[in-house]
Design an enzyme around this catalytic site. Structure first.
Site, PDB file in Angstrom:
ATOM      1  N   ARG B 300      59.869  33.157  19.493  1.00 14.12           N
ATOM      2  CA  ARG B 300      58.858  32.755  20.481  1.00 14.12           C
ATOM      3  C   ARG B 300      57.979  31.627  19.970  1.00 14.12           C
ATOM      4  O   ARG B 300      57.517  30.788  20.750  1.00 14.12           O
ATOM      5  CB  ARG B 300      58.046  33.985  20.913  1.00 14.12           C
ATOM      6  CG  ARG B 300      58.902  34.888  21.791  1.00 14.12           C
ATOM      7  CD  ARG B 300      58.228  36.158  22.270  1.00 14.12           C
ATOM      8  NE  ARG B 300      59.123  36.843  23.205  1.00 14.12           N
ATOM      9  CZ  ARG B 300      58.985  38.104  23.613  1.00 14.12           C
ATOM     10  NH1 ARG B 300      57.965  38.824  23.195  1.00 14.12           N
ATOM     11  NH2 ARG B 300      59.851  38.630  24.471  1.00 14.12           N
ATOM     12  N   HIS B 443      62.520  31.584  29.500  1.00 16.50           N
ATOM     13  CA  HIS B 443      63.379  32.162  28.457  1.00 16.50           C
ATOM     14  C   HIS B 443      62.583  32.819  27.314  1.00 16.50           C
ATOM     15  O   HIS B 443      61.404  32.588  27.175  1.00 16.50           O
ATOM     16  CB  HIS B 443      64.429  31.166  27.947  1.00 16.50           C
ATOM     17  CG  HIS B 443      63.918  29.974  27.215  1.00 16.50           C
ATOM     18  ND1 HIS B 443      64.752  29.108  26.547  1.00 16.50           N
ATOM     19  CD2 HIS B 443      62.670  29.467  27.042  1.00 16.50           C
ATOM     20  CE1 HIS B 443      64.042  28.144  26.000  1.00 16.50           C
ATOM     21  NE2 HIS B 443      62.794  28.337  26.278  1.00 16.50           N
ATOM     22  N   GLU B 444      63.251  33.672  26.584  1.00 17.40           N
ATOM     23  CA  GLU B 444      62.626  34.451  25.497  1.00 17.40           C
ATOM     24  C   GLU B 444      61.439  35.276  26.006  1.00 17.40           C
ATOM     25  O   GLU B 444      60.433  35.435  25.302  1.00 17.40           O
ATOM     26  CB  GLU B 444      62.170  33.531  24.350  1.00 17.40           C
ATOM     27  CG  GLU B 444      63.283  32.742  23.688  1.00 17.40           C
ATOM     28  CD  GLU B 444      64.220  33.586  22.835  1.00 17.40           C
ATOM     29  OE1 GLU B 444      63.950  34.787  22.651  1.00 17.40           O
ATOM     30  OE2 GLU B 444      65.239  33.042  22.378  1.00 17.40           O
ATOM     31  N   GLY B 445      61.567  35.819  27.208  1.00 22.89           N
ATOM     32  CA  GLY B 445      60.480  36.617  27.791  1.00 22.89           C
ATOM     33  C   GLY B 445      59.634  35.760  28.698  1.00 22.89           C
ATOM     34  O   GLY B 445      58.965  34.831  28.230  1.00 22.89           O
ATOM     35  N   GLN B 450      55.124  38.227  28.722  1.00 24.92           N
ATOM     36  CA  GLN B 450      54.194  37.931  27.621  1.00 24.92           C
ATOM     37  C   GLN B 450      52.820  38.542  27.893  1.00 24.92           C
ATOM     38  O   GLN B 450      52.143  39.020  26.973  1.00 24.92           O
ATOM     39  CB  GLN B 450      54.050  36.419  27.413  1.00 24.92           C
ATOM     40  CG  GLN B 450      55.343  35.678  27.114  1.00 24.92           C
ATOM     41  CD  GLN B 450      56.073  36.205  25.897  1.00 24.92           C
ATOM     42  OE1 GLN B 450      55.463  36.537  24.890  1.00 24.92           O
ATOM     43  NE2 GLN B 450      57.388  36.310  25.999  1.00 24.92           N
TER      44      GLN B 450
END
Lengths: 602, 602
Positions: B300, B443-445, B450
């Protein structure tokens, strides 16, 4: 991988609510200009545009976005669908809907025309673009043209036989129209010979009508510098000669590869490369910008509607997607034996949907209120009422132009975000609407220019009379809301916010009068933002009042619609209105971080 | 029509300032892990990546954006430039820069690696993508792999001979990894046979290395449902067999046409169509998500850096454009005899530039502070210090991931806006960077995830110990700022804002403990926004302190740089920090407009 699904473009229920429950659009028929009309005749236009937009126009959006115009051998070839689409839009009567019978029009209110057009914009912004530009060009010729120009150029434009453009911008001048250089040399036949280069000319060439009329800014030889030396000309692609038409000296010199609005070309046009570009003066010499700006309010309302429509179609798409896409389980449960829920069950997705709703429907309400002022400014029977409406129209226009462009862009980004990874792909349409939306903060006066226009001209107009009129309108709405039983804190907050905005305007105006123009205008962007929050709060309060009235009447089977309106109004008053004092503080203190930021400090 | 002009990507002056004046990155060399290093060795990596990014990588951006990977005959062909670009990036040492010597690494601080990588990201995000994904995959194998896996798969990845991917997402599950369905059946040889479908696999195929290792989530037959039944596997495109390599049963089933990052393909992969997809377990059965999440902070941080880098390159482009593009004359003069001014002279353009600077440089400062905590979490000599750094790292990561994605997108839109009509065309690059940036909120959460992570886990971690550590860090910074003579109101405002944020966290945490989880988490988006404003204010105060210290030292010929820092800090404290109470109020009151917004009400 995308599943085609009918998209309503705009919510019919909402549009009808806005026209007939929030506003009283049918009451416009009491004005002499509209006395032939009724809610029924409004409905005829609205129904036919809705049907056409959904059934015919919307399916052409993706193919036109995918195959933009091609420039070959000096001519531009647009998507083949445009020939019939344009004829269809003309048949709907949209070119002349608001025009008087003597030019073939129906003289409908702009309010009705605007909301009907919004369906076309939501379906296919580029295709609508040709129509909107033609309408603007024809309207200029109608108002400022000689009988010759009206017959030669305006009539075929209004009949839909030709299209029109606005040819203002030049490469070296951009937004600074005072720096227009295109020259116009008088010719013994009474016309002019033009020489110069224009850029970003939307619809500057196409192959679906026989001719195009470019309404062009140029400087007559010997004219003074600056804006007062600029005149307006009608410059056809093919000019009338000896009973027929011959090519005029207008050359396509390049295509700008726009990132959106990809169905309509944006061109560089060279005028008079062979010194044979004939143009005809429209209006008085040196009054070119004045003519243009007399039409500017309506042009900017149309840009605002572009923004609302483009945010609306994406909102509707993400709403449908959120209702059908299962993913996860709200409330933190990890029991995967339970089926996944549609993502609309997740609070944060509902937040993104409600924010879109607040922007789209608040924006539409603002645009319709502004259009109604345009109708009154043009057609109220007494002069004082027309003047008052004109002040309100002037005041609201930069807000109505900018709010949908800026917040609409945010709204379009939320529609993409709700689609997750799919939203990031061109198999789904939210990314295309996001691209389309971005132009609206740039064309017809950038957001920066709208801020200067609002603070430097419109808010201080009439020695405070414009703000006074807005204050009266707001108080009419708060009275209605209080009577309807809408949460009283919202009416109080709106009155307070407008009071702050008015006091701020006086203070900044005084600073301007004292010669501190830079300090006055420094936070024009924040000033515009502040007025946008207030104006949209005004329209959300009106919607809340209409919703409460309906619920009190016992509209039980429509209760979800009205409850949604109340929740969206609550959202606006909770999330946006509290920002007003912060914005006012920046404007009032003249916070100077970027004022003192020397170019070398970056 | 665009004039090619060298773009610095990031400001070297700013990067050096952040590393050595704001932070004391050289002090990391006091840690045993980094004792071989010095500012000089940091400089070797930084200098070589800067040069490569500007001279070699940046010129490939536009051609790679214009010619995305092609899927034909079951294989993906990427841009031919990637073969040498990838080899070059490997040669720079970036795959193993932070890794220990036993896997061929240099064991540099992540802070140095991160800022070096940011130049590559700014030059060509897609090209960097292959490297970042490979690094992540190899790192997972390094930490959790058996000696066999490290030798067979990790080693060629770190040597740059192969590339790696992360294969998490499935079409029916999206972000809900508990719903992963891909099956893994144990095989007598100790490996597994996988069957399932993965989507959005970046770099899932390419033709510039011999092999690709997909780090894949799957469920071993008989495993429990939910996240605890998910394991991690290494699934190569070509598997080792009989001393050589044979094709594994991994089929490219489709290409997603992404709107940005167009140099790296995003694919649908089918595993085990012929039931011959071999995979090797990485880590313990059922610990797949735990393994993944152990790497998640660094992943992240890299996304946050993507965002900063993409906003930075666009900021630099719009800054150069604003300095050279003449248009109009500020101060309201219409004297067209005067030459037009560069648009940077207009206050509103400077506003847009300063906002970008505040976002880009504030974002970079946040990312470097977060990376430094990662270095301490991994390498501080005593356990307590490592734990404290880990809490801070966890707390800062969702902010460092999201702030550049969300505000970076706004910043990228401003860069486009400054270019006016040209910005709306694909002849200029701001529109491309805007497209690239949009992925970072997904992407990546996603941003929504978050927010839940920050409020639901990280801010309440350690019974308040994470916030306590942040409070100590902030007080160290305010003490430094006060000593340096920075405007004291800023330090007061920051301490007050963090105090509000901490009190709010306690209050919301208590609500969660009382079982009111929905009410606790409802405004997680606003909570994340609030913490972002505060965290970036902290980093702007640190920059202001360093600038004041330098000016006091008499850095006269660098004064413009430091004055710019002070103006940008002023901007953040004037424009952003005052929003904290509004955001806190929404979180605290649990404003319920979208909570009660029934799906049928839209």
């Amino acid at each position: 991988m995308s599943v085609p699904r009918p998209n309503p473009l705009l919510s019919d229920r909402d549009v009808d609510f806005q026209l007939y429950e929030v506003l009283d659009t049918a009451a416009l028929c009491a004005l002499p200009a509209f006395q032939e009309h009724s809610r029924d005749t409004f409905g005829l236009l609205l129904d036919s545009t809705r049907r056409f937009a959904r059934e015919v126009l919307a399916p052409t959006y993706r193919p036109m976005d995918a195959a933009p115009p091609v420039f070959e051998h000096g001519r531009v070839r647009v998507h083949p669908a445009m020939r019939s689409l344009y004829a269809n839009m003309v048949d709907l009567g949209l070119l002349t809907a608001t025009r008087p019978p003597d030019v073939g029009g129906q003289q409908l209110p702009l309010t009705v025309h605007a909301v009907s057009s919004a369906y076309l914009m939501a379906a296919n912004l580029s295709a609508y673009g040709y129509l909107g530009l033609t309408l603007g060009a024809a309207h200029l010729l109608e108002v400022f043209g000689t009988p010759f120009l009206r017959e030669q150029f305006m009539a075929p434009l209004y009949r839909g036989e030709w299209t029109g453009t606005m040819a203002l911008t030049e490469p070296q001048a951009g937004s600074s129209l005072a720096d227009v250089k295109t020259r116009a040399t008088p010719s013994p036949d009474g016309s002019y010979r033009l020489q110069g280069s224009k850029i970003f000319i939307s619809g500057g060439d196409q192959d679906f009508t026989d001719n195009i009329v470019h309404l062009t800014l140029a400087r007559i030889d010997g004219a003074e510098g600056g804006t007062r030396g600029v005149s307006l000309f009608a410059v056809p692609a093919r000019r009338p000669e000896a009973g027929g038409f011959v090519p005029n000296d207008v050359q396509v010199a390049g295509v700008i590869h726009k990132i959106g609005w990809r169905g309509i070309p944006s061109l560089v046009l060279n005028l008079g490369e062979s010194n044979d570009c004939h143009g005809w003066l429209v209006g008085q010499p040196g009054r070119g910008l004045a003519c243009m700006f007399q039409m500017m309010n309506e042009a900017r309302i149309m840009v605002g509607l572009n923004g609302v429509a483009t945010a609306s179609v994406a909102y509707q798409e993400s709403l449908a997607y959120a209702r059908e896409r299962p993913q996860g389980r709200p409330g933190g449960t990890r029991d995967t034996a339970r089926a996944q829920s549609p993502i609309i069950e997740h609070a944060d997705v509902r937040r993104m949907l409600l924010r879109q709703k607040a922007i789209v429907e608040g924006g539409l309400a603002l645009l319709l209120a502004t259009s109604t002022q345009a109708d009154l400014a043009n057609h109220a029977p007494d002069e004082a009422a027309r003047q008052r409406a004109h002040l309100l129209l002037d005041l609201l226009t930069p807000i109505a132009k900018t709010f949908p462009a800026e917040k609409g862009f945010e709204s379009n980004a939320l529609a993409l975000q709700i689609h997750g990874g799919y939203g990031y792909s061109s198999e789904y349409l939210p990314e295309a609407w996001l691209r389309d939306q971005k132009l609206n903060s740039i064309h017809e006066g950038t957001t920066g220019i709208q801020g200067l226009d609002l603070l430097g001209r419109k808010a201080v107009a009439g020695g405070g009379a414009a703000l006074q009129a807005l204050d009266e309108e707001v108080r009419t709405t708060t009275a209605r809301a209080r009577a309807a039983g809408v949460e009283p804190a919202w009416s109080d907050a709106l009155e307070d916010a407008l009071q702050q905005a008015s006091a701020l305007t006086l203070e900044l105006g005084a600073r301007g009068m004292a010669g501190e123009v830079d300090a006055m205008l420094r936070h024009s962007a924040d000033f515009l933002e502040l007025f946008s929050v207030v104006a949209v709060a005004w329209r959300w309060l009106a919607q809340a009042a209409a919703a409460k009235e309906a619920l009190a009447r016992g509209a039980a089977n429509d209760a979800p619609f009205y409850e949604g309106k109340l929740a969206a109004a609550q959202y606006w008053f909770a999330v946006e209105v509290p920002r007003v004092p912060l914005l006012a503080h920046l404007c009032r203190t003249g916070e100077d971080s970027y004022a003192r930021m020397h170019p070398d400090w970056f």
